[in-house]
Motif scaffolding. Structure first.
Motif, PDB file in Angstrom:
ATOM      1  N   ALA A 205      -8.562  50.770 -57.462  1.00 28.83           N
ATOM      2  CA  ALA A 205      -9.389  50.331 -58.600  1.00 28.83           C
ATOM      3  C   ALA A 205     -10.007  48.964 -58.314  1.00 28.83           C
ATOM      4  CB  ALA A 205      -8.545  50.286 -59.880  1.00 28.83           C
ATOM      5  N   ARG A 206      -9.226  48.063 -57.733  1.00 26.78           N
ATOM      6  CA  ARG A 206      -9.758  46.729 -57.417  1.00 26.78           C
ATOM      7  C   ARG A 206     -10.857  46.796 -56.360  1.00 26.78           C
ATOM      8  NH1 ARG A 206      -6.258  42.070 -58.716  1.00 26.78           N
ATOM      9  NH2 ARG A 206      -4.525  42.831 -59.968  1.00 26.78           N
ATOM     10  N   LEU A 207     -10.656  47.654 -55.350  1.00 22.88           N
ATOM     11  CA  LEU A 207     -11.681  47.773 -54.301  1.00 22.88           C
ATOM     12  C   LEU A 207     -12.971  48.386 -54.860  1.00 22.88           C
ATOM     13  CD1 LEU A 207      -9.413  48.889 -51.321  1.00 22.88           C
ATOM     14  CD2 LEU A 207     -10.461  46.638 -51.665  1.00 22.88           C
ATOM     15  N   GLN A 208     -12.826  49.310 -55.800  1.00 23.07           N
ATOM     16  CA  GLN A 208     -14.015  49.928 -56.401  1.00 23.07           C
ATOM     17  C   GLN A 208     -14.603  49.068 -57.522  1.00 23.07           C
ATOM     18  OE1 GLN A 208     -15.693  52.321 -55.275  1.00 23.07           O
ATOM     19  NE2 GLN A 208     -14.368  53.796 -54.211  1.00 23.07           N
ATOM     20  N   SER A 209     -13.885  48.027 -57.949  1.00 26.09           N
ATOM     21  CA  SER A 209     -14.341  47.242 -59.100  1.00 26.09           C
ATOM     22  C   SER A 209     -15.635  46.483 -58.807  1.00 26.09           C
ATOM     23  CB  SER A 209     -13.255  46.266 -59.551  1.00 26.09           C
ATOM     24  OG  SER A 209     -13.107  45.220 -58.600  1.00 26.09           O
ATOM     25  N   ILE A 210     -16.052  46.468 -57.549  1.00 24.90           N
ATOM     26  CA  ILE A 210     -17.354  45.906 -57.193  1.00 24.90           C
ATOM     27  C   ILE A 210     -18.462  46.585 -58.016  1.00 24.90           C
ATOM     28  CG2 ILE A 210     -17.629  47.511 -55.223  1.00 24.90           C
ATOM     29  CD1 ILE A 210     -18.983  43.937 -55.321  1.00 24.90           C
ATOM     30  N   ILE A 211     -18.234  47.853 -58.384  1.00 27.76           N
ATOM     31  CA  ILE A 211     -19.245  48.599 -59.155  1.00 27.76           C
ATOM     32  C   ILE A 211     -19.485  47.917 -60.502  1.00 27.76           C
ATOM     33  CG2 ILE A 211     -19.830  50.820 -60.229  1.00 27.76           C
ATOM     34  CD1 ILE A 211     -18.094  52.209 -58.093  1.00 27.76           C
ATOM     35  N   SER A 212     -18.410  47.631 -61.256  1.00 24.58           N
ATOM     36  CA  SER A 212     -18.624  47.004 -62.559  1.00 24.58           C
ATOM     37  C   SER A 212     -18.954  45.515 -62.436  1.00 24.58           C
ATOM     38  CB  SER A 212     -17.432  47.225 -63.499  1.00 24.58           C
ATOM     39  OG  SER A 212     -16.221  46.914 -62.895  1.00 24.58           O
ATOM     40  N   GLU A 213     -18.514  44.884 -61.362  1.00 26.32           N
ATOM     41  CA  GLU A 213     -18.901  43.490 -61.134  1.00 26.32           C
ATOM     42  C   GLU A 213     -20.433  43.410 -61.023  1.00 26.32           C
ATOM     43  OE1 GLU A 213     -16.447  41.688 -58.008  1.00 26.32           O
ATOM     44  OE2 GLU A 213     -18.170  40.410 -57.520  1.00 26.32           O
ATOM     45  N   GLU A 214     -20.998  44.345 -60.274  1.00 28.59           N
ATOM     46  CA  GLU A 214     -22.462  44.368 -60.132  1.00 28.59           C
ATOM     47  C   GLU A 214     -23.148  44.764 -61.437  1.00 28.59           C
ATOM     48  OE1 GLU A 214     -22.422  45.656 -55.398  1.00 28.59           O
ATOM     49  OE2 GLU A 214     -23.288  47.003 -56.861  1.00 28.59           O
ATOM     50  N   ILE A 215     -22.570  45.757 -62.143  1.00 22.54           N
ATOM     51  CA  ILE A 215     -23.191  46.193 -63.405  1.00 22.54           C
ATOM     52  C   ILE A 215     -23.334  45.000 -64.350  1.00 22.54           C
ATOM     53  CG2 ILE A 215     -22.903  47.610 -65.497  1.00 22.54           C
ATOM     54  CD1 ILE A 215     -21.463  49.716 -63.740  1.00 22.54           C
ATOM     55  N   LYS A 216     -22.276  44.177 -64.426  1.00 22.18           N
ATOM     56  CA  LYS A 216     -22.316  43.013 -65.332  1.00 22.18           C
ATOM     57  C   LYS A 216     -23.501  42.101 -65.011  1.00 22.18           C
ATOM     58  CE  LYS A 216     -18.316  41.798 -67.585  1.00 22.18           C
ATOM     59  NZ  LYS A 216     -17.241  40.880 -67.888  1.00 22.18           N
ATOM     60  N   LYS A 217     -23.661  41.774 -63.745  1.00 18.87           N
ATOM     61  CA  LYS A 217     -24.766  40.882 -63.343  1.00 18.87           C
ATOM     62  C   LYS A 217     -26.114  41.547 -63.597  1.00 18.87           C
ATOM     63  CE  LYS A 217     -22.381  38.545 -59.570  1.00 18.87           C
ATOM     64  NZ  LYS A 217     -21.952  39.072 -58.286  1.00 18.87           N
ATOM     65  N   GLN A 218     -26.190  42.830 -63.227  1.00 15.60           N
ATOM     66  CA  GLN A 218     -27.477  43.523 -63.330  1.00 15.60           C
ATOM     67  C   GLN A 218     -27.892  43.730 -64.784  1.00 15.60           C
ATOM     68  OE1 GLN A 218     -26.020  46.682 -60.803  1.00 15.60           O
ATOM     69  NE2 GLN A 218     -27.385  46.124 -59.117  1.00 15.60           N
ATOM     70  N   LEU A 219     -26.913  44.028 -65.645  1.00 14.79           N
ATOM     71  CA  LEU A 219     -27.234  44.232 -67.064  1.00 14.79           C
ATOM     72  C   LEU A 219     -27.669  42.921 -67.711  1.00 14.79           C
ATOM     73  CD1 LEU A 219     -24.711  46.523 -68.983  1.00 14.79           C
ATOM     74  CD2 LEU A 219     -27.154  46.904 -68.601  1.00 14.79           C
ATOM     75  N   LEU A 220     -26.974  41.854 -67.361  1.00 15.96           N
ATOM     76  CA  LEU A 220     -27.316  40.550 -67.924  1.00 15.96           C
ATOM     77  C   LEU A 220     -28.774  40.219 -67.598  1.00 15.96           C
ATOM     78  CD1 LEU A 220     -26.215  38.115 -69.468  1.00 15.96           C
ATOM     79  CD2 LEU A 220     -25.603  37.084 -67.269  1.00 15.96           C
ATOM     80  N   GLU A 221     -29.160  40.501 -66.371  1.00 13.48           N
ATOM     81  CA  GLU A 221     -30.522  40.258 -65.925  1.00 13.48           C
ATOM     82  C   GLU A 221     -31.524  41.129 -66.686  1.00 13.48           C
ATOM     83  OE1 GLU A 221     -31.869  41.113 -61.654  1.00 13.48           O
ATOM     84  OE2 GLU A 221     -30.468  39.412 -61.534  1.00 13.48           O
ATOM     85  N   LYS A 222     -31.178  42.403 -66.885  1.00 15.99           N
ATOM     86  CA  LYS A 222     -32.134  43.358 -67.451  1.00 15.99           C
ATOM     87  C   LYS A 222     -32.110  43.409 -68.972  1.00 15.99           C
ATOM     88  CE  LYS A 222     -31.574  46.243 -63.379  1.00 15.99           C
ATOM     89  NZ  LYS A 222     -32.878  46.372 -62.714  1.00 15.99           N
TER      90      LYS A 222
END
Ligand code: PLP
Length: 397
Positions: A205-222
């Motif tokens: 889960a921690r290794l795959q958590s890069i997915i939601s880490e990116e979603i957070k940044k990308q959503l904030l931007e969009k």
């Protein structure tokens, strides 16, 4: 505050733990005592980030699917794990685990595979890191997934056919565990999903958590806010879903929808709807929901999608479902096929059959026009074209 993340004993509520044979105790303990330290070390973080960027091709885009959004009356973003090297999210995990294996001084990598996707992702990183790779695969699956077997061999892996039981994923996993018992000192077992004994579900889960880490940044931007109203993902063992929800798991503003494989229908017996039909049991070292018969024997699951027909489910997801933090929907074969054609025709994206189950969940939810939805497209559909063509029905379009 209550948390849905793992506790210090390796449990998610009543699910999880490490139910393993005595002989594996030492190597599971060793992993448990090192994985967090490795994951948090600067040298690991740097190497992992660099490989995710330059080898895997991250960050994966967060794409606003306009025509799909219009159809469902809300704003749908697709998290494009299908654009990763090797075509799915699985590579995030195998890159991470092989870096951990190297830091633990292991020389030999083993893995189990069903459809062959995790086998290919593991063989890929073993080629990259010049490590010996042995992949256990049921004989039935070897016959069904010829191309992936050839890819693994081309990458330099040894593919061992498993002829016990039904000769599918469950049997391949048993065989991999047996190998691990025989070589505990020099061998690292790369598990392909958020399953297995603690610490595997948490580590994956921690290794795959890069997915939601990116979603957070990308959503904030969009969107100007870093959380969506809905997160939607398919679940086989649960790794792409775990990555998608990881950084939102304790933030109840983001509703979680998990799509499991209904197969031919949950009442037909030909299904992989583990959360809806499973009973608490032990599978591959963890306590979780398991599809089993009256005598507690594990039943063979069925789904049109080879990546979703696992008879268990990650303990993380079992707990989220039991505590009603996640809504679980079963998507049948025909619904997944229809949704795959729909995405293909509306957006020009052919999804993996597994991801098509997540898309099928869109039809089960009543959205408001202002809802922001993030749906993870876990992989691309190249491997599923034959299945799509065999199941093509004019009336579905
Ligand atoms: C393996 C696979 C899955 C299922 O695995 P999870 O661990 O549940 O994510 C889903 N989608 C694709 C494309 C896969 O290859």
């Amino acid at each position: 505050m209550k948390s849905y993340l793992v506790d210090e004993n390796g449990y998610y509520g009543e699910f999880g733990g490490a139910y393993i044979p005595e002989i594996l105790y030492k190597c599971v303990e060793e992993l448990k005592n090192t994985y967090l330290e490795v994951l948090q070390s600067e040298s690991f973080k740097q190497e992992f980030e660099l490989l995710l960027r330059d080898y895997v091709g991250r960050p994966s885009p967060l794409y606003l699917a306009n025509r799909l959004s219009k159809k469902y009356g809300c704003k749908i973003y697709l998290k494009r794990e299908d654009l990763n090297h090797t075509g799915a999210h699985k590579i995030n995990n195998t890159v991470g685990q092989i870096l951990i294996a190297r830091r633990m001084g292991k020389k030999r990598i083993i893995a189990e595979t069903g459809a062959g996707q995790h086998g290919v992702a593991t063989a890929t990183v073993c080629a990259l890191m010049d490590m010996e790779c042995v992949v256990y695969m049921g004989k039935t699956d070897i016959e069904r997934q010829h191309i992936n077997v050839e890819k693994m061999k081309m990458l330099g892996a040894t593919v061992v056919p498993v002829t016990s039981g039904n000769m599918t994923l469950k049997d391949a996993t048993n065989e991999a565990i047996r190998d691990w018992c025989c070589h505990p000192a020099d061998t690292f077992y790369i598990i392909g999903s958020t399953v297995g004994p603690h610490p595997y579900p948490d580590m994956v889960a921690r290794l795959q958590s890069i997915i939601s880490e990116e979603i957070k940044k990308q959503l904030l931007e969009k969107e100007g806010r870093d959380y969506p109203d809905y997160l939607i993902a398919c679940v086989g063992g649960g790794s792409n879903a775990a990555g998608t929800i990881y950084h939102y798991i304790d933030d109840e503003r983001a509703k979680i929808v998990l799509a499991e494989a209904g197969g031919k229908g949950i009442e037909t017996g030909m299904t992989a709807a583990t959360i809806q039909l499973g009973k608490i049991g032990i599978i591959h070292g963890a306590c979780t929901f398991v599809i089993q018969n009256e005598d507690g024997q594990i039943e063979e699951p069925y789904s049109i999608s080879a990546g979703l027909d696992y008879p268990g489910i990650g303990p993380i997801h079992a707990n989220l479902a039991a505590k009603h933090r996640a809504t679980v929907v079963a998507i049948n074969d025909d619904e997944a096929i229809e949704s795959a054609y729909e995405l293909t025709r509306l957006e020009g994206i052919i999804p993996a059959l597994e991801s098509a189950h997540a898309l099928g969940a869109l039809k089960k939810i009543m959205f408001k026009p202002e809802d922001v939805v993030v749906l993870t497209v876990s992989g691309r559909g190249d491997k599923d074209i034959e299945t799509y063509l065999d199941n093509y029905k004019k009336e579905t379009l």
